[in-house]
Design a protein around this motif. Sequence first.
Motif, PDB file in Angstrom:
ATOM      1  N   PRO A 143       0.812  -1.226   0.000  1.00 33.72           N
ATOM      2  CA  PRO A 143       0.000   0.000   0.000  1.00 33.72           C
ATOM      3  C   PRO A 143       0.842   1.272   0.000  1.00 33.72           C
ATOM      4  N   LEU A 144       1.964   1.254   0.761  1.00 32.60           N
ATOM      5  CA  LEU A 144       2.833   2.428   0.792  1.00 32.60           C
ATOM      6  C   LEU A 144       3.458   2.682  -0.569  1.00 32.60           C
ATOM      7  N   GLY A 145       3.943   1.620  -1.215  1.00 37.01           N
ATOM      8  CA  GLY A 145       4.538   1.768  -2.546  1.00 37.01           C
ATOM      9  C   GLY A 145       3.538   2.275  -3.561  1.00 37.01           C
ATOM     10  N   ASN A 146       2.307   1.801  -3.464  1.00 37.01           N
ATOM     11  CA  ASN A 146       1.270   2.280  -4.378  1.00 37.01           C
ATOM     12  C   ASN A 146       0.970   3.759  -4.144  1.00 37.01           C
ATOM     13  N   LEU A 147       0.933   4.144  -2.867  1.00 40.66           N
ATOM     14  CA  LEU A 147       0.672   5.547  -2.541  1.00 40.66           C
ATOM     15  C   LEU A 147       1.814   6.440  -3.030  1.00 40.66           C
ATOM     16  N   VAL A 148       3.057   6.004  -2.827  1.00 42.73           N
ATOM     17  CA  VAL A 148       4.215   6.767  -3.318  1.00 42.73           C
ATOM     18  C   VAL A 148       4.149   6.911  -4.835  1.00 42.73           C
ATOM     19  N   GLY A 149       3.787   5.814  -5.516  1.00 43.34           N
ATOM     20  CA  GLY A 149       3.676   5.861  -6.971  1.00 43.34           C
ATOM     21  C   GLY A 149       2.602   6.815  -7.452  1.00 43.34           C
ATOM     22  N   SER A 150       1.495   6.877  -6.709  1.00 43.00           N
ATOM     23  CA  SER A 150       0.403   7.772  -7.112  1.00 43.00           C
ATOM     24  C   SER A 150       0.749   9.235  -6.878  1.00 43.00           C
ATOM     25  N   LEU A 151       1.571   9.500  -5.860  1.00 39.44           N
ATOM     26  CA  LEU A 151       1.922  10.881  -5.529  1.00 39.44           C
ATOM     27  C   LEU A 151       3.096  11.404  -6.350  1.00 39.44           C
ATOM     28  N   PHE A 152       4.070  10.547  -6.587  1.00 39.49           N
ATOM     29  CA  PHE A 152       5.316  10.999  -7.214  1.00 39.49           C
ATOM     30  C   PHE A 152       5.638  10.291  -8.524  1.00 39.49           C
ATOM     31  N   GLY A 153       4.764   9.411  -8.984  1.00 36.75           N
ATOM     32  CA  GLY A 153       5.005   8.671 -10.214  1.00 36.75           C
ATOM     33  C   GLY A 153       5.523   7.270  -9.916  1.00 36.75           C
ATOM     34  N   TRP A 154       5.249   6.343 -10.831  1.00 32.21           N
ATOM     35  CA  TRP A 154       5.586   4.946 -10.575  1.00 32.21           C
ATOM     36  C   TRP A 154       7.085   4.713 -10.438  1.00 32.21           C
ATOM     37  N   ARG A 155       7.895   5.548 -11.056  1.00 32.24           N
ATOM     38  CA  ARG A 155       9.354   5.395 -10.928  1.00 32.24           C
ATOM     39  C   ARG A 155       9.811   5.606  -9.483  1.00 32.24           C
ATOM     40  N   ALA A 156       9.090   6.460  -8.750  1.00 29.11           N
ATOM     41  CA  ALA A 156       9.450   6.726  -7.355  1.00 29.11           C
ATOM     42  C   ALA A 156       9.292   5.471  -6.504  1.00 29.11           C
ATOM     43  N   THR A 157       8.342   4.608  -6.858  1.00 31.31           N
ATOM     44  CA  THR A 157       8.163   3.364  -6.116  1.00 31.31           C
ATOM     45  C   THR A 157       9.384   2.463  -6.271  1.00 31.31           C
ATOM     46  N   PHE A 158       9.890   2.345  -7.493  1.00 33.58           N
ATOM     47  CA  PHE A 158      11.091   1.541  -7.707  1.00 33.58           C
ATOM     48  C   PHE A 158      12.292   2.151  -6.977  1.00 33.58           C
ATOM     49  N   ALA A 159      12.356   3.478  -6.929  1.00 30.11           N
ATOM     50  CA  ALA A 159      13.439   4.142  -6.189  1.00 30.11           C
ATOM     51  C   ALA A 159      13.331   3.826  -4.703  1.00 30.11           C
ATOM     52  N   MET A 160      12.111   3.815  -4.182  1.00 33.03           N
ATOM     53  CA  MET A 160      11.888   3.486  -2.768  1.00 33.03           C
ATOM     54  C   MET A 160      12.361   2.065  -2.463  1.00 33.03           C
ATOM     55  N   VAL A 161      12.017   1.122  -3.338  1.00 31.60           N
ATOM     56  CA  VAL A 161      12.418  -0.275  -3.137  1.00 31.60           C
ATOM     57  C   VAL A 161      13.938  -0.408  -3.212  1.00 31.60           C
ATOM     58  N   ALA A 162      14.568   0.312  -4.156  1.00 31.75           N
ATOM     59  CA  ALA A 162      16.033   0.286  -4.267  1.00 31.75           C
ATOM     60  C   ALA A 162      16.675   0.792  -2.980  1.00 31.75           C
ATOM     61  N   MET A 163      16.086   1.821  -2.384  1.00 28.58           N
ATOM     62  CA  MET A 163      16.621   2.365  -1.135  1.00 28.58           C
ATOM     63  C   MET A 163      16.499   1.341  -0.004  1.00 28.58           C
ATOM     64  N   LEU A 164      15.359   0.665   0.082  1.00 33.03           N
ATOM     65  CA  LEU A 164      15.183  -0.375   1.104  1.00 33.03           C
ATOM     66  C   LEU A 164      16.206  -1.496   0.912  1.00 33.03           C
ATOM     67  N   GLY A 165      16.406  -1.894  -0.343  1.00 36.86           N
ATOM     68  CA  GLY A 165      17.388  -2.933  -0.631  1.00 36.86           C
ATOM     69  C   GLY A 165      18.791  -2.506  -0.253  1.00 36.86           C
ATOM     70  N   ALA A 166      19.117  -1.237  -0.504  1.00 40.07           N
ATOM     71  CA  ALA A 166      20.454  -0.725  -0.183  1.00 40.07           C
ATOM     72  C   ALA A 166      20.689  -0.704   1.327  1.00 40.07           C
ATOM     73  N   ILE A 167      19.652  -0.340   2.088  1.00 36.65           N
ATOM     74  CA  ILE A 167      19.778  -0.353   3.556  1.00 36.65           C
ATOM     75  C   ILE A 167      20.013  -1.780   4.054  1.00 36.65           C
ATOM     76  N   ALA A 168      19.241  -2.733   3.503  1.00 36.82           N
ATOM     77  CA  ALA A 168      19.405  -4.136   3.892  1.00 36.82           C
ATOM     78  C   ALA A 168      20.793  -4.649   3.520  1.00 36.82           C
ATOM     79  N   LEU A 169      21.267  -4.278   2.332  1.00 30.60           N
ATOM     80  CA  LEU A 169      22.597  -4.714   1.886  1.00 30.60           C
ATOM     81  C   LEU A 169      23.683  -4.172   2.811  1.00 30.60           C
TER      82      LEU A 169
END
Length: 389
Positions: A143-169
């Motif tokens: 739901p958060l990713g969908n909301l981010v995509g609706s507010l800032f565009g679908w590319r922002a959702t992929f950027a959000m996921v990349a950031m989460l992955g980078a923190i985990a890495l």
Amino acid sequence: MSVFWLALAAFAIGTESFVIAGLLPTIANDLSISVSAAGQLVTAYALTYAVGSPILAVTLNNIDRRTVLALALSTFIAGNLFAVMASGYALLLASRMLMAVGAGLCMPTALAVSVAVASPERRGRAVALVTSGMTVATVIGVPLGNLVGSLFGWRATFAMVAMLGAIALTGLLLGLPRGLPKSTASLAERLAVARHGNVLIALLITVLWALGGFTMFTYFAVPLRALGFDASHISLALLVFGAAAAIGNMLGGLLADRLGTVVTAALGLIGMASALFLHSLVLKFLPGQAHYAILGPIFLQGISGWAFYPAQIASIIRIDPQASMVALSINASAMYLGFAIGGALGGAVLAAWGPSDLGWVGGASVTMALLVHLARGWQARLKPVKIAG
């Protein structure tokens, strides 16, 4: 603490795997393609995961697990960053396949590492914490990713996921020790497990279950937009589904212990098939009230479909406990194969008929899964059968 970073990696992967269902109409509109074509982004991801995961696991089985995790997460992050920069459909499709390569290598490795770094009395909890990352992703991440995509565009959702992955890495690189145990299952051993009759039947059930669910879930937002749902309402519907899935996952485990795996799995499949048929019934015959009534089938699909899964996992483990890790790895590939077929089939249904017909086709597939399940016999417990060794 290192198990937490594994769970965060699972959270990022789970978010990316499922959030695209809410973004498909936006992506299709932005790239000037049909929603059916956009749906093949799900098919390509799932098929790459299903085929690539076991092959990569065998190919890299002699490499340190910490290195494998770093490689897997780096690949997953790169795929998301390429999606952010993708200028067209072909590049976005390729980026999704790259994400799937990373995810398909990361998840089984993360589960194996969680067992390796935990003390013997805490291994079950460590595995549960990692898998909870996927479950929590359906409740919060999607739901958060969908909301981010609706507010800032679908590319922002992929950027959000990349950031989460980078923190985990980063957490894993700092927290995981070197010299973790390596995988021991060869390709021959995996094939030996996959060829066993009881395992093949279980895999068929998993494929049909996943196929039925993703025939509709891939295009989750399409009928909702037709009903007038805006981005916030679609996020709410995804939250309803995710919360139901989390409840169903816990409920399925409890019922499997009390009622047995056969009964629990059957109840889950019956509920899921009913939910999918109701989805189409509501859209077809209650168009005026569907804006609210549609949440009922969505909740029922989430709770019943994911109540089936822990019972299915338990039944696979009972086939041969000694080969359970290999069997569960193959079952994960079967699940993503079902997701891939479901995404392709759902696209064909949309092109030939319409969004209100997705439930009929998905429900028919889950009904077939139920019939195969019942054909195995109403046995309270499966006899352990030696597969390998």
